[in-house]
Design a protein around this motif. Structure first.
Motif, mmCIF file in Angstrom:
data_model
loop_
_atom_site.group_PDB
_atom_site.id
_atom_site.type_symbol
_atom_site.label_atom_id
_atom_site.label_comp_id
_atom_site.label_asym_id
_atom_site.label_seq_id
_atom_site.Cartn_x
_atom_site.Cartn_y
_atom_site.Cartn_z
ATOM 1 N N SER A 70 48.247 43.780 42.870
ATOM 2 C CA SER A 70 47.475 43.208 43.980
ATOM 3 C C SER A 70 47.586 41.690 43.877
ATOM 4 O O SER A 70 48.125 41.168 42.910
ATOM 5 N N ALA A 71 47.082 41.013 44.877
ATOM 6 C CA ALA A 71 47.213 39.552 44.871
ATOM 7 C C ALA A 71 45.843 38.901 44.973
ATOM 8 O O ALA A 71 45.055 39.225 45.862
ATOM 9 N N ASP A 72 45.560 38.012 44.042
ATOM 10 C CA ASP A 72 44.409 37.126 44.196
ATOM 11 C C ASP A 72 44.838 35.931 45.042
ATOM 12 O O ASP A 72 46.008 35.555 45.044
ATOM 13 N N LEU A 78 48.492 39.184 50.816
ATOM 14 C CA LEU A 78 49.943 39.344 50.909
ATOM 15 C C LEU A 78 50.371 39.911 52.251
ATOM 16 O O LEU A 78 51.351 39.473 52.838
ATOM 17 N N VAL A 121 48.561 40.259 40.365
ATOM 18 C CA VAL A 121 47.870 40.794 39.185
ATOM 19 C C VAL A 121 48.126 42.295 39.126
ATOM 20 O O VAL A 121 47.989 42.995 40.133
ATOM 21 N N ALA A 122 48.492 42.771 37.940
ATOM 22 C CA ALA A 122 48.601 44.227 37.757
ATOM 23 C C ALA A 122 47.197 44.805 37.668
ATOM 24 O O ALA A 122 46.233 44.088 37.390
ATOM 25 N N ALA A 123 47.090 46.099 37.915
ATOM 26 C CA ALA A 123 45.771 46.735 37.979
ATOM 27 C C ALA A 123 44.969 46.501 36.703
ATOM 28 O O ALA A 123 43.752 46.345 36.756
ATOM 29 N N ASP A 124 45.650 46.468 35.551
ATOM 30 C CA ASP A 124 44.927 46.239 34.296
ATOM 31 C C ASP A 124 44.982 44.778 33.854
ATOM 32 O O ASP A 124 44.557 44.443 32.744
ATOM 33 N N ALA A 125 45.493 43.913 34.718
ATOM 34 C CA ALA A 125 45.553 42.475 34.466
ATOM 35 C C ALA A 125 46.316 42.136 33.187
ATOM 36 O O ALA A 125 46.022 41.149 32.525
ATOM 37 N N HIS A 155 39.128 38.447 33.947
ATOM 38 C CA HIS A 155 40.561 38.714 33.877
ATOM 39 C C HIS A 155 41.024 39.683 34.951
ATOM 40 O O HIS A 155 42.159 39.645 35.389
ATOM 41 N N GLN A 209 41.188 41.584 46.805
ATOM 42 C CA GLN A 209 41.746 40.990 48.005
ATOM 43 C C GLN A 209 40.705 40.962 49.093
ATOM 44 O O GLN A 209 39.998 41.936 49.316
ATOM 45 N N ARG A 222 48.913 37.573 34.688
ATOM 46 C CA ARG A 222 47.550 37.036 34.728
ATOM 47 C C ARG A 222 47.488 35.715 33.955
ATOM 48 O O ARG A 222 47.446 35.703 32.732
ATOM 49 N N ARG A 263 43.158 36.812 27.383
ATOM 50 C CA ARG A 263 42.742 38.102 26.820
ATOM 51 C C ARG A 263 43.370 38.276 25.440
ATOM 52 O O ARG A 263 44.487 37.803 25.190
#
Lengths: 371, 100, 482
Positions: free
Chosen positions: A221-223, A270, A311-315, C474, C479, A335, A59
């Motif tokens: 959150s987690a990818d 998670l 990942v943070a909410a705003d990535a 991005h 989840q 990210r 980004r």
């Protein structure tokens, strides 16, 4: 294995790329550092990622951090004697339909305004540069910064390197409680209690949980990213390959194995701790990969796995002081944090040691989520 | 290893030849490449990447991947599981898949 | 997606017996196997054109084998040959890689009958051409009617050595020695009552032994191979006695010339698929190592997943045939489709108990504690794929013998195409030894798909709906339900 010290100047929670790099540069700045890790050091996202160090996929907000990071990745060997399996073959970011070609043009223009030049390739020039690309690839941008490291090799080397510089790296030390002391913190782990002056949360996807112990909410959150590796094969792909749609990362290591990723999501999360392969998503991953590099169809898959990526909410990176908690910092969830790791580690060392950073970082402070 | 076919009156069908690094090798229909090579006393399938040492037929059931060779230009073919065919071009493999 | 009542993985003795039983209960069966032709290792079919006296050639087991193969022609049976079951994406779904026939199979129940491979025991020279496994020697003999050398040493531990040795003698080979770790001769009298439980099998065993005796093959018991010698091919093997404590006596090494060395230290079940879906496993060295924990009805800890034959616990072909039948019977019971279940179960279980007595006697006869790790020199390759030596493992181990996972990721051991089949057992022993822990207590690294390497191109063929692509790559990709 090292024992848990009773106290340390700086305690880093998390022995992934963010934690180890923070520790390494802090130790170089003369600080006493310990790193505690809930599982095996390098055992989660850092060890389970694609090792791609691509500048052009990032980004705009983190382009300069990433460029700095790639310089540091490149210099690890000279600076620290740490061999992370670095290679800088340059990278191609491909587009496979008209919409993606537009996106790629837009991205190229945006990067130019930020002083990052990538070169446009299509037609014969593209085929001459990469004859192994399939006919579905209509255009690509070329970025000579794009690099890779070997996550397996890097983990071993960084842990060894940190220990050589006096950092205690301790696995199996999940943090269960953190108490504020007059000066610093008292941290209870599965292996005992350790006191510190300064705390750095670098626990990747688990940073939200750790911050919650201190009463701070981080929107993490987690990818569940899937990755695959092929058998070793003769020289085939001589560039780092990425995709404008963010659905492919691909490279061939000097040992001949090809690593295939692209953020395709496995199953789990998670809360359950499960990280499983999703059959159809994995099929899609391979189909995209083979579409871009048809010769991959002849290689054998040896292993597919998934890893959590916080990942943070705003990535954007969670980097900086933890709001309302003196001498506590976060360095997590950037990210693609693997590629940015060394720079974020260095910047964290600067912030803690000098109170300021050599790149502007305020926009990444976790305080942005405080409402 | 100087292997051979067991000579006990078995009719193996019509022999044909294929080539190992240019040398003619006799095989019978249905035989694996590895077996035909063993019967010819040619036991080195490949040389390894790190130590550059020879390897050959080992597990015989497709598990160990030690008998991989370059077959008709394709590297990393398990010769214990691939039938020999007339005029097939088989090459000793070097490292990750170059023909020697 | 294929729907089937019973999916069977492996068309060897256990798998074919399971299929035979299943169709007798009216079940539809899909049986996938990674060989082009059914039979597995024991009933391996020779090339089709082979003829003797105008008849297509098979060994002495032709009658039993052909009876088993008959089931593949049954209208309710679908046989998928040349197919790798590379994953169980759900406990009742098989992912099958088979070129453009690749597909998924959804089953009411599954019988895992994946068979076994040779248990690897590394020693100096074991990677030399001309050193081959007992299984590899059998496949040359059965599958190609060939022998690997003129003068052959057969070394290791277990009854298969005698089978291979006798087969080589009958094929006209000069067997220079059978080197058997267990002091079998001293134990024969004690073993006899158990062996008499299965007179046919005993007769077979005596027959093998008699063949060796008549040919004057030296059977060296209580000894092990300690090194294979040669440059481009093995030309000699060093053997040494094992003392009562399992220590190798290096002061009494003998050298035997040979042009091929067959090594067999017993078999180990192929449990990868069961590891993948999280079946509970127990460590039983006498039955081959890590085995799925099974109910008396041969069901693993994952409901609906049954395991039979050498893929579940090493027991040999007779046990595999009975377990295959019993597992399919219990699967039919589970599906509510079994006919005469109690009568059949009783008859099969009775036979199994008898052969099991024989098996236990054989196991006691060949039990041979030996410190195989003492065979390792620093430059002995442990991981054949990545060429990781014992010395490298010891060097890394000085820092962290604590975990198999750590050693694996720092050395690349087990990361090659054999996926650890030839090295993980050794790593486990090394870690257990240095930690002073039993192997059973070690954390075993997670098994990942594919269960065996498969061509990526195989995965292009299965029809699936087009993917949803991320609008902004991005942003978090969300989840899944956990």
């Amino acid at each position: 294995m090292a024992d848990l010290p009773k106290d340390t100047d700086i305690l880093v929670i998390g022995a992934g790329i963010a934690g180890l790099c923070s520790a390494l540069y802090l130790a170089r700045a003369g600080r006493t550092v310990a790193v505690v890790e809930r599982g095996e050091p390098w055992g989660d996202a850092s060890g389970a990622n694609a090792g791609t160090l691509s500048l052009q996929v990032k980004r705009p907000e983190v382009l300069h951090i990433t460029r700095r990071a790639i310089e540091l990745w490149q210099d690890f060997k000279a600076d620290f004697g740490i061999d992370v399996g670095f290679g800088r073959p340059g990278g191609l970011r491909v587009a496979t339909n008209a919409r993606e070609v537009d996106m790629l043009r837009h991205s190229q223009a945006e990067q130019r305004t930020l002083g990052i030049e990538v070169e446009w390739l299509d037609g014969n020039r593209l085929r001459d540069t990469a004859p192994w690309l399939g006919p579905t690839v209509l255009a690509a941008t070329w970025c000579d910064w794009d690099s890779y490291s070997s996550p397996l090799q890097a983990g071993r080397a960084l842990i060894d390197g940190a220990r050589r510089d006096g950092v205690a790296v301790i696995g199996g030390a999940a943090v269960t409680a953190i108490a504020k002391e007059t000066k610093g913190y008292r941290v209870t782990t599965a292996l005992g209690v350790i006191a510190c002056n300064t705390l750095v949360i670098a626990a990747g996807a688990w940073s939200g949980e750790v911050a919650a112990i201190l009463g701070v909410t981080l929107p993490v959150s987690a990818d569940v990213n899937m990755l695959s590796v092929t058998e070793p094969a003769p020289h085939l792909i001589d560039k780092v390959v990425t995709h404008i749609g963010g659905i492919l990362s691909l490279k061939q290591y000097p040992n001949g194995t090809c690593l295939i990723g692209g953020g395709w999501q496995g199953q789990g999360g998670l809360a359950s701790g499960r990280k499983e392969i999703d059959h159809e998503q994995l099929m899609h991953n391979f189909r995209v990969a083979i579409g871009v590099v048809p010769a991959l169809a002849n290689l054998r898959l040896v292993r597919s796995w998934s890893g959590f990526e916080g990942v943070a909410a705003d990535a954007l990176p969670l980097f900086g002081p933890l709001p309302g908690r003196p001498a506590a910092y976060v360095n997590a969830c950037a990210r693609g944090g693997y590629s940015q790791g060394p720079a974020l580690g260095l910047l964290m060392a600067e912030l803690i040691s000098a109170g300021r950073t050599s790149l502007p970082m305020e926009r990444f402070y976790p305080a942005r989520f405080a409402s | 290893m100087t292997g051979r076919r067991v000579d006990d009156g078995l009719d193996r069908g019509q022999p044909f030849q294929f080539f190992l690094d240019g040398e003619a090798i006799v095989a019978y229909p249905g035989e694996s490449i590895a077996a035909a090579l063993v019967a010819h006393g040619r036991n080195v399938a490949r040389r390894t990447t790190r130590a550059d040492v020879p390897r050959g037929y080992f597990c015989g059931m497709g598990v160990c991947w030690d008998c991989v060779m370059v077959v008709n230009g394709t590297p990393n073919v398990r010769t214990c599981r691939t039938e020999a065919a007339p005029n097939m071009k088989v090459q000793t493999q070097r490292g990750v898949g170059e023909a020697s | 997606m294929i729907d089937t009542d019973l999916a069977i993985i492996g068309a060897g003795a256990a798998g074919l017996a399971a299929a035979t039983e299943a169709v007798e209960h009216g079940l539809t069966v899909t049986i996938a196997d990674d060989n082009p032709r059914a039979g597995g290792q024991y009933f391996r079919q020779p090339p089709l054109p082979f003829r003797r006296n105008g008849q297509s050639w098979f060994d002495k087991e032709a009658t039993r084998a052909n009876a088993l193969f008959d089931v593949l022609g049954h209208p309710k049976v679908t046989h998928i040959p040349d197919a790798v079951v590379w994953n169980l994406p759900e406990p009742n779904v098989l992912a099958v890689a088979a070129g453009d026939r690749s597909t998924r199979v959804r089953a009411g129940a599954i019988v895992v009958a994946t068979g076994a491979h040779d248990r690897p025991v590394p020693f100096p020279g074991w990677t030399l051409p001309g050193v081959i496994t007992a299984g590899g020697a059998q496949n040359l003999l059965k599958g190609n009617r060939m022998v690997p050398g003129r003068r052959i040493v057969v070394a290791g531990n277990g009854p298969l050595l005698f089978v291979v040795g006798a087969s080589l003698v009958r094929a006209g080979v000069d067997v220079a020695a059978i080197v058997e770790a267990a002091p079998v001769n001293a134990r024969l009298t004690a073993a006899l009552p158990g062996l008499l439980a299965a007179p046919k099998l005993l007769r077979q065993a005596i027959d093998y032994r008699w063949t060796l005796l008549r040919a004057g093959v030296p059977v060296r018991t209580g000894m092990t191979a300690v090194a294979a010698h040669g440059e481009e091919n093995v030309n000699a093997v060093s053997i040494a006695p094992i003392d009562g404590e399992g220590r190798i006596d290096r002061n009494r090494i003998e050298r035997v010339d040979c042009d091929a060395l067959v090594v067999g230290f017993g078999l180990t079940p192929s449990v990868e698929l069961m590891r993948l879906i999280g079946c509970d496993l127990d460590f039983h060295p006498a039955r081959g190592g890590w085995l799925p924990r099974r109910s008396t009805g041969f069901e693993t800890s994952v409901p609906g997943v049954f395991a039979a034959g050498d893929g579940a616990a090493i027991g040999g072909v007779e046990i595999a045939l009975l377990e295959g039948r019993l597992a399919a019977l219990e699967a039919a019971v589970r599906l509510g489709r079994a006919r005469d279940a109690s009568v059949r179960r009783a008859a099969l279980t009775h036979k199994l108990a008898r052969i099991d007595r024989f098996r236990r006697a054989i196991e006691r006869l060949f039990a041979a504690p030996c410190h195989y790790l003492d065979l390792l020199a620093d430059d002995t390759v442990v991981c054949r794929c990545e060429e990781v030596t014992a010395g490298e493992l010891k060097m890394r181990g000085r820092e962290a013998w604590t975990s198999m996972v750590q050693l694996k990721s720092t050395t690349r051991l087990a990361m090659g195409r054999c996926q650890g089949r030839n090295c993980m057992a050794t790593l486990a022993s090394l870690v257990a030894q240095s930690m002073g822990e039993p192997i059973a207590k070690l954390a075993y690294p997670r098994t990942r798909p594919p269960a065996r390497p498969i061509a990526l191109g195989d995965l292009l063929h299965e029809p699936i709906a087009p993917p949803e692509l991320p609008a902004d790559p991005h942003l978090p990709r969300g989840q899944k339900v956990t």
